[in-house]
Design a protein around this motif. Structure first.
Motif, PDB file in Angstrom:
ATOM      1  N   ASP A   1      -7.847  19.997  14.756  1.00 44.39           N
ATOM      2  CA  ASP A   1      -6.498  19.858  15.318  1.00 44.39           C
ATOM      3  C   ASP A   1      -5.480  20.759  14.629  1.00 44.39           C
ATOM      4  OD1 ASP A   1      -7.351  17.940  17.099  1.00 44.39           O
ATOM      5  OD2 ASP A   1      -6.663  16.240  15.916  1.00 44.39           O
ATOM      6  N   GLN A   2      -5.900  21.444  13.559  1.00 42.06           N
ATOM      7  CA  GLN A   2      -5.024  22.338  12.787  1.00 42.06           C
ATOM      8  C   GLN A   2      -3.884  21.571  12.120  1.00 42.06           C
ATOM      9  OE1 GLN A   2      -3.901  25.446  15.593  1.00 42.06           O
ATOM     10  NE2 GLN A   2      -5.797  26.549  15.221  1.00 42.06           N
ATOM     11  N   GLU A   3      -4.181  20.367  11.655  1.00 41.71           N
ATOM     12  CA  GLU A   3      -3.184  19.595  10.926  1.00 41.71           C
ATOM     13  C   GLU A   3      -3.054  20.127   9.497  1.00 41.71           C
ATOM     14  OE1 GLU A   3      -1.015  17.627  11.853  1.00 41.71           O
ATOM     15  OE2 GLU A   3      -1.663  16.890  13.814  1.00 41.71           O
ATOM     16  N   SER A   4      -1.954  19.780   8.867  1.00 42.48           N
ATOM     17  CA  SER A   4      -1.692  20.257   7.509  1.00 42.48           C
ATOM     18  C   SER A   4      -0.945  19.191   6.726  1.00 42.48           C
ATOM     19  CB  SER A   4      -0.872  21.553   7.556  1.00 42.48           C
ATOM     20  OG  SER A   4       0.399  21.301   8.157  1.00 42.48           O
ATOM     21  N   GLY A   5      -0.737  19.465   5.455  1.00 43.08           N
ATOM     22  CA  GLY A   5       0.004  18.551   4.610  1.00 43.08           C
ATOM     23  C   GLY A   5      -0.863  17.437   4.052  1.00 43.08           C
ATOM     24  N   ILE A   6      -0.202  16.450   3.447  1.00 45.31           N
ATOM     25  CA  ILE A   6      -0.902  15.341   2.807  1.00 45.31           C
ATOM     26  C   ILE A   6      -1.101  14.203   3.800  1.00 45.31           C
ATOM     27  CG2 ILE A   6      -0.708  13.550   1.028  1.00 45.31           C
ATOM     28  CD1 ILE A   6       0.747  15.591  -0.716  1.00 45.31           C
ATOM     29  N   TRP A   7      -2.334  13.726   3.863  1.00 50.80           N
ATOM     30  CA  TRP A   7      -2.689  12.580   4.713  1.00 50.80           C
ATOM     31  C   TRP A   7      -3.413  11.545   3.861  1.00 50.80           C
ATOM     32  CZ3 TRP A   7      -2.682  12.233  10.338  1.00 50.80           C
ATOM     33  CH2 TRP A   7      -2.080  13.328  10.982  1.00 50.80           C
ATOM     34  N   HIS A   8      -3.155  10.273   4.141  1.00 49.82           N
ATOM     35  CA  HIS A   8      -3.918   9.187   3.537  1.00 49.82           C
ATOM     36  C   HIS A   8      -4.990   8.737   4.518  1.00 49.82           C
ATOM     37  CE1 HIS A   8      -0.617   7.778   0.479  1.00 49.82           C
ATOM     38  NE2 HIS A   8      -0.988   9.038   0.312  1.00 49.82           N
ATOM     39  N   LEU A   9      -6.236   8.829   4.107  1.00 51.15           N
ATOM     40  CA  LEU A   9      -7.355   8.415   4.958  1.00 51.15           C
ATOM     41  C   LEU A   9      -8.254   7.451   4.197  1.00 51.15           C
ATOM     42  CD1 LEU A   9      -8.571  11.652   6.821  1.00 51.15           C
ATOM     43  CD2 LEU A   9      -7.134   9.807   7.696  1.00 51.15           C
TER      44      LEU A   9
ATOM     45  N   ALA B   1       0.840  -1.193   0.000  1.00 48.23           N
ATOM     46  CA  ALA B   1       0.000   0.000   0.000  1.00 48.23           C
ATOM     47  C   ALA B   1       0.877   1.246   0.000  1.00 48.23           C
ATOM     48  CB  ALA B   1      -0.914  -0.016   1.224  1.00 48.23           C
ATOM     49  N   TYR B   2       0.379   2.295  -0.625  1.00 45.53           N
ATOM     50  CA  TYR B   2       1.141   3.535  -0.769  1.00 45.53           C
ATOM     51  C   TYR B   2       1.060   4.388   0.497  1.00 45.53           C
ATOM     52  CZ  TYR B   2       1.839   2.665  -5.743  1.00 45.53           C
ATOM     53  OH  TYR B   2       2.230   2.136  -6.943  1.00 45.53           O
ATOM     54  N   LEU B   3       2.207   4.951   0.867  1.00 43.96           N
ATOM     55  CA  LEU B   3       2.295   5.887   1.983  1.00 43.96           C
ATOM     56  C   LEU B   3       2.375   7.315   1.452  1.00 43.96           C
ATOM     57  CD1 LEU B   3       4.963   3.958   4.103  1.00 43.96           C
ATOM     58  CD2 LEU B   3       2.464   3.841   4.323  1.00 43.96           C
ATOM     59  N   GLU B   4       2.253   8.271   2.362  1.00 47.55           N
ATOM     60  CA  GLU B   4       2.276   9.674   1.957  1.00 47.55           C
ATOM     61  C   GLU B   4       3.592  10.061   1.273  1.00 47.55           C
ATOM     62  OE1 GLU B   4      -0.618   9.519   5.456  1.00 47.55           O
ATOM     63  OE2 GLU B   4       1.315   8.616   4.944  1.00 47.55           O
ATOM     64  N   SER B   5       4.675   9.416   1.663  1.00 42.92           N
ATOM     65  CA  SER B   5       5.988   9.795   1.129  1.00 42.92           C
ATOM     66  C   SER B   5       6.310   9.143  -0.208  1.00 42.92           C
ATOM     67  CB  SER B   5       7.080   9.432   2.141  1.00 42.92           C
ATOM     68  OG  SER B   5       7.067   8.030   2.405  1.00 42.92           O
ATOM     69  N   HIS B   6       5.491   8.204  -0.677  1.00 34.73           N
ATOM     70  CA  HIS B   6       5.757   7.572  -1.965  1.00 34.73           C
ATOM     71  C   HIS B   6       5.580   8.583  -3.108  1.00 34.73           C
ATOM     72  CE1 HIS B   6       5.115   3.396  -0.131  1.00 34.73           C
ATOM     73  NE2 HIS B   6       6.351   3.452  -0.574  1.00 34.73           N
ATOM     74  N   GLU B   7       6.400   8.423  -4.120  1.00 35.78           N
ATOM     75  CA  GLU B   7       6.359   9.371  -5.231  1.00 35.78           C
ATOM     76  C   GLU B   7       5.160   9.092  -6.135  1.00 35.78           C
ATOM     77  OE1 GLU B   7       9.133  10.921  -8.973  1.00 35.78           O
ATOM     78  OE2 GLU B   7       9.922   9.456  -7.509  1.00 35.78           O
TER      79      GLU B   7
ATOM     80  N   PRO C   1      -4.354   1.887 -12.008  1.00 32.70           N
ATOM     81  CA  PRO C   1      -3.221   1.211 -11.361  1.00 32.70           C
ATOM     82  C   PRO C   1      -3.673  -0.136 -10.793  1.00 32.70           C
ATOM     83  CG  PRO C   1      -4.031   3.013  -9.989  1.00 32.70           C
ATOM     84  CD  PRO C   1      -4.766   3.108 -11.293  1.00 32.70           C
ATOM     85  N   ALA C   2      -2.837  -1.150 -10.962  1.00 29.16           N
ATOM     86  CA  ALA C   2      -3.191  -2.472 -10.444  1.00 29.16           C
ATOM     87  C   ALA C   2      -3.329  -2.451  -8.932  1.00 29.16           C
ATOM     88  CB  ALA C   2      -2.131  -3.491 -10.870  1.00 29.16           C
ATOM     89  N   ASN C   3      -2.574  -1.594  -8.292  1.00 30.84           N
ATOM     90  CA  ASN C   3      -2.639  -1.476  -6.832  1.00 30.84           C
ATOM     91  C   ASN C   3      -2.665   0.006  -6.480  1.00 30.84           C
ATOM     92  OD1 ASN C   3      -2.411  -1.717  -4.036  1.00 30.84           O
ATOM     93  ND2 ASN C   3      -0.181  -1.893  -4.126  1.00 30.84           N
ATOM     94  N   SER C   4      -3.801   0.482  -5.993  1.00 35.62           N
ATOM     95  CA  SER C   4      -3.878   1.877  -5.534  1.00 35.62           C
ATOM     96  C   SER C   4      -4.222   1.935  -4.047  1.00 35.62           C
ATOM     97  CB  SER C   4      -4.920   2.656  -6.342  1.00 35.62           C
ATOM     98  OG  SER C   4      -6.219   2.121  -6.137  1.00 35.62           O
ATOM     99  N   ALA C   5      -3.970   0.822  -3.343  1.00 32.43           N
ATOM    100  CA  ALA C   5      -4.271   0.779  -1.907  1.00 32.43           C
ATOM    101  C   ALA C   5      -3.426   1.808  -1.160  1.00 32.43           C
ATOM    102  CB  ALA C   5      -4.005  -0.614  -1.364  1.00 32.43           C
ATOM    103  N   LEU C   6      -4.033   2.431  -0.164  1.00 30.93           N
ATOM    104  CA  LEU C   6      -3.363   3.467   0.624  1.00 30.93           C
ATOM    105  C   LEU C   6      -3.160   3.014   2.062  1.00 30.93           C
ATOM    106  CD1 LEU C   6      -5.313   6.665  -0.537  1.00 30.93           C
ATOM    107  CD2 LEU C   6      -3.181   5.734  -1.475  1.00 30.93           C
ATOM    108  N   ASP C   7      -2.045   3.392   2.618  1.00 28.34           N
ATOM    109  CA  ASP C   7      -1.774   3.245   4.043  1.00 28.34           C
ATOM    110  C   ASP C   7      -1.148   4.560   4.484  1.00 28.34           C
ATOM    111  OD1 ASP C   7      -1.559   2.212   6.574  1.00 28.34           O
ATOM    112  OD2 ASP C   7      -0.156   0.611   6.050  1.00 28.34           O
ATOM    113  N   SER C   8      -0.916   4.710   5.762  1.00 28.40           N
ATOM    114  CA  SER C   8      -0.410   5.994   6.252  1.00 28.40           C
ATOM    115  C   SER C   8       0.768   5.804   7.189  1.00 28.40           C
ATOM    116  CB  SER C   8      -1.511   6.767   6.981  1.00 28.40           C
ATOM    117  OG  SER C   8      -1.004   7.990   7.489  1.00 28.40           O
ATOM    118  N   GLU C   9       1.775   6.643   7.006  1.00 26.63           N
ATOM    119  CA  GLU C   9       2.889   6.704   7.949  1.00 26.63           C
ATOM    120  C   GLU C   9       2.682   7.826   8.966  1.00 26.63           C
ATOM    121  OE1 GLU C   9       6.146   7.279   5.308  1.00 26.63           O
ATOM    122  OE2 GLU C   9       5.106   8.891   4.243  1.00 26.63           O
ATOM    123  N   ARG C  10       1.617   8.614   8.762  1.00 31.19           N
ATOM    124  CA  ARG C  10       1.337   9.726   9.680  1.00 31.19           C
ATOM    125  C   ARG C  10       0.442   9.266  10.823  1.00 31.19           C
ATOM    126  NH1 ARG C  10       0.720  15.510   6.839  1.00 31.19           N
ATOM    127  NH2 ARG C  10       1.314  16.007   8.980  1.00 31.19           N
TER     128      ARG C  10
END
Length: 739
Positions: free
Chosen positions: A658-666, A570-576, A707-716
């Motif tokens: 919470d005033q979070e920012s940036g890219i998140w995978h949900l 699964a893709y994380l936020e930091s993946h290109e 994409p054959a795999n577009s599953a998302l996961d999160s490192e945040r």
């Protein structure tokens, strides 16, 4: 901890180690605090004066008092001492002690006191102790209701456990003070108040007297004249000499700590036919239900302020709120703490010696919705959220910090009432008015006749995209959460026209903006590129720029289709990102330009919506066909992370507050294929999963490459529940008849 005319702010880490059967449920193992010394720097930065923290018997000496493991206690208390953070040390927290004893063991008090002596000898500088947390509550759960070990269900067992806990507390403080005469007892208890229908007045009166037993025993007040003396000695069969011992060996607390929760007050109702059978119970004399008073329509329960006043007037011992926690959405948590802080300050102004309010569950709690009897992974965030690599400060952290510094914390969401003050709080029917006595001092149920005040006019949350799935869900859930929101459509403001969005922001004056608009037809985008980019890029970026100029938080959405699917995981936020189609390219360009225009923007990548409020999501349409006996063709070779829309919206709102920012995978936790998703939904709905037929996605006439795999996961942070649980809730929440 002397009174200085102003409230102190304390904190606490939920550290329950309770036993169910042969299993011990350990909160510190779940939240990861044990061994994470950096947490104490986070706590200190909040401005706390003291920290409730455990040196737990079950953890330090699980096998015997001769083989203690002090490593974590040495490190944690040492760090607190370095930081100047005063510890309030707990020794047993809803536990029954290690396996070589239990609350029912006659030797429990003496063995427990020996452990307390070991703690005091090793840490002679510690001055504040809560040897046993909430003795009455723990004794009820363990000896009267059979929920926790040793799982007894009778009055004598309940009283035996309570006496053991309180005797253990007296002996523990005696042993501790032999080492450090300055040691002080901060005794906690949950003083829930019972209300009732008229027939059950006798039971409510009994329970309202019983709630004081921890403090009465420690203060040496339980004598022959005590209202419950006959119950304890004649009815339950407790030896009177055991009660006389407390009168001869009083150990009054230095501070009475009140842990009062939104469900602490109870309602006893003999109209059992109005309630589900699972709630039916009784006392051998009458059949009745025991439910949360806050959930009964029209009943007004004593608030924390009244209970704190009652405690002060009864004992004239300083009081403190030793747990302030609510398992709820973020704005409700903020509203709850705000209420408690204001009430405590009002009591202080009225002359009550109240010392502190404790921000409890700094690291949240696990499975308290099931009373720590099973491990389901149900997590309630606290001041910090531990579902990240390191504890993530929530909006509560900022609020607590402001309170500690005596500063004002202002937010439009605090101008509205919490759920416990709204009509939606009620699950159960009201008591007929003619049956309710006029006095609010009585434990009988009293109708809440006060008319709710209209909500203050406040700055709204602006939702762009009134008619879409996301926009509709945001508006609906904001209403549920009592967050003032205004949703507008493209006719009101075309986001591709900068002047229109600036005009809307100027007129509506929101505190934040949610962009739920966008072009979503992935296949059509291949031949409609200009419109796709206009709606997904120009509009989103124009709004980001306008929000940045006004200093407004901005939440917008991206997609799993920014990835090319070559990863096996699964893709994380930091993946290109490397999109394969026009739609994905539009979302990636929007991400990059939004981050340049508004560096603090919150960008949510998500995927494959399904929800209960529209007819156009994959799960609903598949079930509709299956219910009609039609075959459903689905791709079997595309791996995805489905997203239940209500879960997504709740998580987004919390992050926004919470005033979070940036890219998140949900997305909901877990990955699947479209085929597996359809078959799982069919099985849950009781339909024929055999009608789901899979094919390679290339045979389904899709114009856009997938994409054959577009599953998302999160490192945040993994903030959303599992997929299976979300599917089950989809059916319970479904308001449309797919059949």
């Amino acid at each position: 901890m002397e009174s200085h005319g102003s409230l102190e702010l304390w904190g606490g880490v939920e550290c329950t180690m309770n036993r169910v059967g042969d299993r011990i449920f350990d909160q510190l193992a779940r939240n990861g605090h044990r061994g994470r010394l950096g947490d104490f720097d986070l706590f200190k930065n909040l401005g706390l004066k003291a920290l409730r923290h455990g040196v737990l018997w079950e953890q330090v000496a699980p096998e015997s008092l001769e083989s203690c493991d002090w490593a974590w206690s040495d490190a944690s208390l040492g760090r607190m001492r370095e930081l100047g953070l005063t510890p309030i040390v707990g020794l047993v927290h809803h536990g029954s002690g290690p396996r070589y004893t239990s609350l029912a063991d006659p030797a429990f008090p003496e063995v427990f006191a020996r452990f307390a002596e070991l703690v005091a000898t090793r840490f002679p500088w510690i001055e504040h102790y809560t040897p046993v947390n909430e003795p009455l509550t723990t004794a009820r759960f363990s000896g009267l209701y059979g929920i926790w070990y040793p799982h007894a269900r009778d009055d004598l067992s309940f009283l035996r456990m309570l006496v053991n806990e309180c005797r253990g507390t007296v002996l523990a403080m005696r042993a501790i003070r032999a080492v450090n005469p300055a040691a002080r007892l901060i005794q906690t208890e949950d003083l829930g108040f019972a209300q009732c229908t008229p027939r059950l007045q006798y039971q409510a009166d009994f329970e309202n007297e019983r709630r004081w037993l921890t403090f009465d025993l420690l203060c040496g007040r339980v004598r022959e004249t005590h209202p419950l003396w006959k119950y304890m000695t004649k009815v339950a069969g407790l030896d009177p000499h055991e009660l006389h011992w407390f009168a001869e060996n009083p150990c009054p607390p230095d501070i009475l700590g009140i842990n009062h929760y939104v469900t602490s007050n109870r309602f006893l109702d003999d109209r059992i036919e109005l309630y589900p059978p699972a709630l039916h119970g009784g006392n051998g004399r009458d059949r009745y239900v025991d439910v949360e008073a806050i959930r009964v329509a029209g009943v007004r329960s004593p608030a924390r302020k009244e209970i704190l006043e009652q405690t002060w007037e009864r004992y004239r011992i300083p009081v403190a709120v030793t747990e302030a926690h609510l398992g709820a959405t973020r704005e409700e948590q903020l509203r709850w703490v705000q209420e408690i802080w204001r009430e405590a300050n009002a009591l202080l102004a009225e002359g009550v010696d109240i010392r502190a309010v404790t921000a409890w569950s700094l690291l949240g709690t696990y499975d308290w919705n099931r009373l720590c009897t099973v491990e389901t992974g149900f997590y309630e965030p606290g001041v910090f959220d531990v579902r990240s690599a390191t504890p993530r400060p929530t909006a509560l952290a900022n609020y607590v910090q402001q309170l500690a510094r005596k500063l004002q914390y202002e937010h439009p969401i605090l101008e509205r009432d919490g759920w416990w003050r709204r009509e939606q709080r009620s699950f159960y029917p009201a008591l007929p008015a003619e049956n309710a006595p006029p006095s609010r001092a009585s434990s009988a149920a009293v109708p809440d006749t006060a008319h709710p005040q209209p909500a203050k006019a406040s700055r709204p949350l602006l939702i762009l995209g009134k008619r879409g799935t996301l926009g509709h869900a945001f508006a609906r859930i904001c209403e549920e959460r009592n967050i003032e929101a205004i949703a507008i459509s493209r006719e009101r403001a075309d986001l591709a026209v900068p002047e229109q969005i600036r005009s809307a922001l100027s007129e509506l004056k929101p505190w934040a903006v949610v962009n739920a608009t966008g072009y979503v037809r992935v296949d059509d985008a291949e031949t409609d590129r200009e419109r796709c980019f206009r709606e997904n890029v120009e509009g989103a970026v124009n709004t980001a720029q306008a929000c940045f100029e006004l200093g407004l938080p901005y939440l917008t959405f991206s997609s799993d289709l920014v990835f090319d699917g070559r990863s096996e995981n699964a893709y994380l936020e930091s993946h290109e990102p490397r999109p394969l189609n026009v739609y994905g390219a539009s979302k990636l360009e929007a991400e990059n330009k939004i981050r340049a225009a508004h560096p603090s923007a919150l960008i949510i990548r998500t995927s494959s919506f399904f929800g209960p409020w529209d007819r156009y999501n994959f799960v609903f349409l598949a079930l509709q066909k299956l219910a009609a006996g039609q075959i459903v063709h689905v791709p079997a070779d595309l791996r995805i992370s489905p997203t239940y829309v209500p879960d997504l919206v709740h998580a987004c709102l919390d992050l926004l507050i919470d005033q979070e920012s940036g890219i998140w995978h949900l997305t909901n936790l877990g990955t699947t294929t479209w085929e597996e998703l359809a078959k799982s939904a069919a099985r849950i709905a009781g339909l024929d999963a055999g009608l789901v037929e899979s094919r390679p996605h290339g045979e389904l006439g899709l114009k856009a490459a997938r994409p054959a795999n577009s599953a998302l996961d999160s490192e945040r942070a993994r903030l959303m529940p599992g997929l299976e649980a979300s599917l089950l809730r989809f059916f319970s929440d479904l308001t449309l008849n797919y059949k």
